[in-house]
Design a protein around this motif. Structure first.
Motif, PDB file in Angstrom:
ATOM      1  N   LEU A 133       0.842  -1.188   0.000  1.00  4.15           N
ATOM      2  CA  LEU A 133       0.000   0.000   0.000  1.00  4.15           C
ATOM      3  C   LEU A 133       0.880   1.240   0.000  1.00  4.15           C
ATOM      4  N   VAL A 134       0.517   2.206  -0.815  1.00  6.78           N
ATOM      5  CA  VAL A 134       1.177   3.509  -0.776  1.00  6.78           C
ATOM      6  C   VAL A 134       0.266   4.396   0.051  1.00  6.78           C
ATOM      7  N   VAL A 135       0.790   4.891   1.168  1.00  6.72           N
ATOM      8  CA  VAL A 135      -0.028   5.645   2.122  1.00  6.72           C
ATOM      9  C   VAL A 135       0.598   6.993   2.435  1.00  6.72           C
ATOM     10  N   VAL A 136      -0.245   7.892   2.917  1.00 11.10           N
ATOM     11  CA  VAL A 136       0.204   9.170   3.481  1.00 11.10           C
ATOM     12  C   VAL A 136      -0.526   9.352   4.796  1.00 11.10           C
ATOM     13  N   ARG A 137       0.073  10.118   5.673  1.00 14.58           N
ATOM     14  CA  ARG A 137      -0.625  10.456   6.913  1.00 14.58           C
ATOM     15  C   ARG A 137      -1.850  11.273   6.539  1.00 14.58           C
ATOM     16  N   GLN A 138      -2.907  11.134   7.281  1.00 12.12           N
ATOM     17  CA  GLN A 138      -4.180  11.763   6.930  1.00 12.12           C
ATOM     18  C   GLN A 138      -4.040  13.274   6.730  1.00 12.12           C
TER      19      GLN A 138
END
Length: 58
Positions: A46-51
């Motif tokens: 998964l490629v994620v960013v902090r909200q």
């Protein structure tokens, strides 16, 4: 603060192919602090960013 999934990639990519890392690197070049994590339950990267970052990047 949670994380937002930008994209998901199956873990079984062809050898020598790193699509999740390439996608995250492109987001980083755009100024979005993306990172790659492994979701063991779905066997995917998964490629994620902090909200908070997700809202800044849009």
């Amino acid at each position: 603060m949670g994380r937002v999934v930008l994209e998901r990639f199956p873990a079984g990519s062809p050898r020598g192919s790193w699509p999740a890392e390439e996608y995250a690197a492109q987001r980083m070049r755009e100024g979005v602090q993306a990172e790659v994590v492994m979701d063991l339950d779905s066997d995917a990267f998964l490629v994620v960013v902090r909200q908070r970052e997700a809202y800044r990047g849009r």
